[in-house]
Design a protein around this motif. Structure first.
Motif, mmCIF file in Angstrom:
data_model
loop_
_atom_site.group_PDB
_atom_site.id
_atom_site.type_symbol
_atom_site.label_atom_id
_atom_site.label_comp_id
_atom_site.label_asym_id
_atom_site.label_seq_id
_atom_site.Cartn_x
_atom_site.Cartn_y
_atom_site.Cartn_z
ATOM 1 N N VAL A 1 -100.281 1.940 1.218
ATOM 2 C CA VAL A 1 -99.408 2.965 1.775
ATOM 3 C C VAL A 1 -99.662 3.104 3.275
ATOM 4 C CG1 VAL A 1 -98.807 5.420 1.715
ATOM 5 C CG2 VAL A 1 -99.152 4.182 -0.417
ATOM 6 N N GLN A 2 -100.936 3.041 3.704
ATOM 7 C CA GLN A 2 -101.254 3.107 5.136
ATOM 8 C C GLN A 2 -100.652 1.915 5.871
ATOM 9 O OE1 GLN A 2 -103.043 5.645 6.859
ATOM 10 N NE2 GLN A 2 -102.143 4.573 8.594
ATOM 11 N N ARG A 3 -100.745 0.729 5.289
ATOM 12 C CA ARG A 3 -100.163 -0.468 5.901
ATOM 13 C C ARG A 3 -98.644 -0.335 6.007
ATOM 14 N NH1 ARG A 3 -101.369 -4.660 2.371
ATOM 15 N NH2 ARG A 3 -103.432 -3.797 2.464
ATOM 16 N N VAL B 1 -98.280 10.576 13.375
ATOM 17 C CA VAL B 1 -97.287 10.467 12.306
ATOM 18 C C VAL B 1 -98.017 10.610 10.972
ATOM 19 C CG1 VAL B 1 -95.495 9.038 11.266
ATOM 20 C CG2 VAL B 1 -95.919 8.892 13.731
ATOM 21 N N LEU B 2 -97.526 11.533 10.143
ATOM 22 C CA LEU B 2 -98.146 11.777 8.840
ATOM 23 C C LEU B 2 -97.157 11.424 7.734
ATOM 24 C CD1 LEU B 2 -100.505 12.989 7.137
ATOM 25 C CD2 LEU B 2 -99.254 15.151 7.241
ATOM 26 N N LEU B 3 -97.594 10.556 6.835
ATOM 27 C CA LEU B 3 -96.819 10.228 5.636
ATOM 28 C C LEU B 3 -97.519 10.879 4.456
ATOM 29 C CD1 LEU B 3 -94.819 8.725 3.801
ATOM 30 C CD2 LEU B 3 -96.305 6.723 3.957
ATOM 31 N N GLY B 4 -96.858 11.799 3.808
ATOM 32 C CA GLY B 4 -97.396 12.400 2.594
ATOM 33 C C GLY B 4 -96.700 11.770 1.404
ATOM 34 N N TRP B 5 -97.391 10.885 0.714
ATOM 35 C CA TRP B 5 -96.807 10.150 -0.397
ATOM 36 C C TRP B 5 -97.176 10.861 -1.690
ATOM 37 C CZ3 TRP B 5 -93.755 5.803 -0.738
ATOM 38 C CH2 TRP B 5 -93.626 5.232 -2.000
ATOM 39 N N SER C 1 -100.688 7.437 16.499
ATOM 40 C CA SER C 1 -101.611 7.231 15.382
ATOM 41 C C SER C 1 -100.887 7.614 14.102
ATOM 42 C CB SER C 1 -102.886 8.056 15.569
ATOM 43 O OG SER C 1 -102.580 9.424 15.664
ATOM 44 N N CYS C 2 -101.230 6.912 13.029
ATOM 45 C CA CYS C 2 -100.567 7.110 11.744
ATOM 46 C C CYS C 2 -101.594 7.469 10.679
ATOM 47 C CB CYS C 2 -99.851 5.838 11.320
ATOM 48 S SG CYS C 2 -98.569 5.309 12.475
ATOM 49 N N GLU C 3 -101.221 8.400 9.825
ATOM 50 C CA GLU C 3 -102.108 8.838 8.760
ATOM 51 C C GLU C 3 -101.293 8.977 7.479
ATOM 52 O OE1 GLU C 3 -105.255 12.475 7.918
ATOM 53 O OE2 GLU C 3 -104.145 12.425 9.793
ATOM 54 N N ALA C 4 -101.686 8.224 6.458
ATOM 55 C CA ALA C 4 -101.010 8.293 5.161
ATOM 56 C C ALA C 4 -101.880 9.079 4.191
ATOM 57 C CB ALA C 4 -100.757 6.887 4.621
#
Length: 173
Positions: free
Chosen positions: A58-60, A35-39, A79-82
């Motif tokens: 933001v990662q938390r 999962v990718l969060l592009g902030w 897995s998560c990546e911010a």
């Protein structure tokens, strides 16, 4: 090893639907889910620089938001990546330093020149993703011209198969 399914998440309703669709696909294939969060801080409505918004926070936030997905899909590795773009110069320096030190964390920040679409493509290539799943608002006309289309930019930039998830058409009960 099975190649991962990559999904972009922004916190919107349609991106949350995309995560559920991607998790179901990954579970059926026995594949990991990334999962990718592009902030893009500068793109947030009424945003101004806020030193309280850090990459760690933001990662938390992303990890906490994905906890229910992990509970619903306990058999898949998630897995998560911010990635943040609120301070491009700082993030660029950190990415360059990581690259110089030989770390695999060198990734371009989200910025107007390197938006979330390019970031998704970069991560998909870096992890040899089997599929990219992303939500799309399906904007047309002037709103599409003004707001752009991350989905369209991903379609142009990658050869990885893409599954676009539209907003729910169900009316609330």
């Amino acid at each position: 090893m099975t190649r991962p399914v990559l999904v972009g998440w922004s916190g919107s309703e349609v991106s949350t639907r995309a995560v559920e669709v991607a998790a179901g696909f990954a579970e059926r294939r026995g594949a990991p889910l990334r999962v990718l969060l592009g902030w893009d801080f500068l793109d947030q409505p009424g945003s101004q620089f806020d030193p309280e918004v850090t990459p760690e926070k933001v990662q938390r936030f992303l990890d906490d938001a994905m906890a229910p997905v992990r509970e619903r899909h306990p058999h898949i590795r998630i897995s998560c990546e911010a990635r943040m773009g609120w301070a491009p110069a700082i993030v660029c320096e950190a990415a360059e330093l990581a690259e110089l030190l030989g770390h695999d964390h060198a990734l371009p920040p989200v910025s107007p020149e390197n938006g979330i679409g390019s970031t998704l493509v970069h991560v998909a290539e870096r992890h040899s993703a089997d599929l990219i799943v992303m939500g799309t608002h399906g904007r047309r006309g002037l709103s599409r011209v003004v707001l752009g289309s991350d989905a369209e930019s991903v379609l142009r930039e990658t050869s990885v198969p893409i599954l676009l998830v539209r907003p729910s058409t169900r009316s609330p009960a």
